[in-house]
Design a protein around this motif. Structure first.
Motif, PDB file in Angstrom:
ATOM      1  N   HIS A 108     -19.035  15.222  16.478  1.00  0.00           N
ATOM      2  CA  HIS A 108     -19.575  15.480  15.135  1.00  0.00           C
ATOM      3  C   HIS A 108     -18.494  15.942  14.179  1.00  0.00           C
ATOM      4  N   ASP A 267     -14.069  22.487  15.541  1.00  0.00           N
ATOM      5  CA  ASP A 267     -15.382  22.138  16.090  1.00  0.00           C
ATOM      6  C   ASP A 267     -16.065  21.292  15.034  1.00  0.00           C
ATOM      7  N   GLU A 298     -24.777  18.144  13.255  1.00  0.00           N
ATOM      8  CA  GLU A 298     -24.892  18.710  14.600  1.00  0.00           C
ATOM      9  C   GLU A 298     -25.094  20.209  14.531  1.00  0.00           C
ATOM     10  N   GLU A 299     -24.409  20.838  13.583  1.00  0.00           N
ATOM     11  CA  GLU A 299     -24.450  22.305  13.504  1.00  0.00           C
ATOM     12  C   GLU A 299     -25.822  22.854  13.124  1.00  0.00           C
ATOM     13  N   HIS A 440     -16.273  28.476  15.410  1.00  0.00           N
ATOM     14  CA  HIS A 440     -17.077  28.668  14.192  1.00  0.00           C
ATOM     15  C   HIS A 440     -16.455  29.648  13.203  1.00  0.00           C
TER      16      HIS A 440
HETATM   17 MN    MN Z   1     -20.486  24.121  16.547  1.00  0.00          MN
END
Ligand code: MN
Ligand code: MN
Length: 464
Positions: A108, A267, A298-299, A440
């Motif tokens: 992602h 990420d 995705e998050e 994150h």
């Molecule tokens: Mn993530």
């Protein structure tokens, strides 16, 4: 006796290879060259739209063309498909028919950030501010008192879409969220970390100079005037905008030996880039059709048209199967998907949340996660032993350094990836990706060795 034990150990126990300690000069050069290009990709794509656009441009440079219904489906055909500029699917048609299945890598390109609210701009106590709503799982305090850039698009009333990027170019101003001084932070300091900073205080400062004249809200007016002169937008245009604050810091080498990469959005752009590089490096048509998915959302649960749950992916795959449902179903049955997403690297400062024997380590290579989820594997896509065996074999045959991991100790937390949405389609799926420190956070850390071995892992899967 010692010899005997040595031999038995050799035969029975897992070898503790520390390949990163024994790199050849040539391997180090390859790792560094790869890291440099990856860091450039990070700097050029801080939002899903930018990362998608960059991927589309890179694909075009490698002969990928737009897919249309009726496009030839021949071995070696290369297609790039963009779902609304936010999700990208790249396809390199293989020698075998689609009914034999594809090798899919899904990662992602969206990352945690601070999105502008629909009515963002306001004035308070001689300054103008932006209201934001955070996107994805963040630790709020990490986003305060750091330089922020504003990225995104505004679809103006006149029909034009303008791309916004403030805070990146040399000399451009940045934004910043202020925090409480320690002198007055006694009460705040006694609060639990998750509640000490309310989401509503994530309000970057926008300006302080009032527009000439008399009347209310003249600082807000002057900020709007500056935005208007730069982008031709008015306050109402925020209604049809997607603007986000992201860290105004580019990727950096970390550590005296520059063995690590510190950057925003690793990420999961670390895996997105690895799969892109693996696909674009293919010199001939693969055996099975290669599919690289760079998903959005995705998050926040892979929702929406540009998320991994989107039926658009199924429609595309069906089109690639000549819209023959029999072929389509066989394709799903015979495909393999590497859900390529980052794992939590062991951090000795917070050793208590990790289980040392089942965690990913920096410089341990690509980490395979058989299942994610939390609290008794709840919500996990649990890959089968057979799939693990396939992966092990592919990695071993291609000198990929890999490790096994779980996400922290049992019942400490949990998380998921796009894996389960692929598995729900009936596609055999497994999670693996690069270990990340400070996941994150505005500045996440990975090791160049692991980034490179994620790329080698992607290459090995696409070659199956
Ligand atoms: Mn993530
Ligand atoms: Mn991720």
């Amino acid at each position: 006796m010692d010899e005997k034990i040595k031999e038995i150990k050799e035969n029975l126990l897992k070898k503790k290879e520390r390949k990163f300690e024994k790199l050849t000069a040539e391997e180090s050069i390859q790792i560094d060259a790869y890291a440099k290009e990856y860091m450039r990709y990070l700097d050029e794509g801080k939002t899903e739209r930018e990362a998608a656009a960059r991927a589309m441009a890179m694909a075009a440079d490698h002969g990928y063309v737009e897919f249309k219904e009726g496009s030839p489906l021949l071995p070696g055909s290369k297609y790039a498909v963009s779902f609304g500029g936010k999700m990208v699917v790249l396809v390199h048609m293989g020698e075998l028919p689609m009914s034999e299945g594809c090798n899919i890598i899904a990662s992602h390109i969206d990352s945690p950030r601070l999105d502008l609210k629909p009515n963002p701009l306001y004035e308070e106590s001689n300054a103008a501010y932006f209201k934001t709503h955070y996107y994805g799982g963040i630790r709020k305090y990490q986003w305060m008192t750091i330089p922020l850039a504003l990225h995104g698009v505004v679809c103006r009333k006149d029909g034009e879409t303008v791309e916004v990027a403030i805070g990146e170019a040399e000399g451009d101003p940045v934004f910043c969220i202020t925090d409480l001084l320690p002198h007055l932070g006694r009460e705040q300091g006694s609060k639990p970390l998750n509640t000490a900073h309310a989401g509503e205080i994530l309000t970057p400062i926008a300006g302080t100079i009032p527009y000439a004249g008399e009347g209310e809200d003249r600082v807000k007016l002057s900020v709007m005037a500056l935005l208007n002169s730069r982008y031709g937008i008015t306050e109402e245009d925020f209604a049809s905008a997607e603007l986000s604050f992201v860290p105004a810091v580019n990727a950096k080498n970390v550590g005296l030996d520059a063995s690590l990469i510190g950057a925003y959005g690793q990420d999961d752009r670390v895996c997105a880039y690895a799969s892109l590089a693996a696909l674009l490096g293919q010199s001939a048509a693969p055996k099975h059709t290669s599919v690289v998915v760079l998903a959005d959302k995705e998050e926040i649960g892979s929702e929406g048209v540009s998320g991994m749950k989107s039926a658009k992916f199924d429609h595309l795959l069906a089109s690639l199967c000549g819209n023959d449902m029999g072929v389509f179903h066989a394709c799903l049955d015979n495909s393999l998907c590497l859900s390529c997403d980052v794992s939590a690297a062991f951090d000795p400062s917070f050793a208590e949340v990790y289980e040392r024997r089942n965690t990913a380590y920096i410089n341990g290579g690509i980490s395979i996660c058989k299942y994610t989820g939390g609290g008794g594997k709840s919500g996990a896509s649990d890959a089968s032993a057979e799939t693990l065996a396939k992966l092990r074999k592919a990695f071993a045959e291609n000198d990929v350094t890999w490790q096994l991991c779980e996400l922290g100790k049992i019942d400490v937390g949990g998380g998921g990836t796009v894996a389960k949405y692929m598995a729900e389609r009936g596609i055999e799926t497994i999670d693996a990706g690069t270990p990340v420190l400070s996941m994150h956070a505005p500045f996440e850390v990975t090791s160049k060795f692991d980034c490179y071995h994620t790329y080698l892992g992607c290459k090995a899967i696409l070659a199956l």
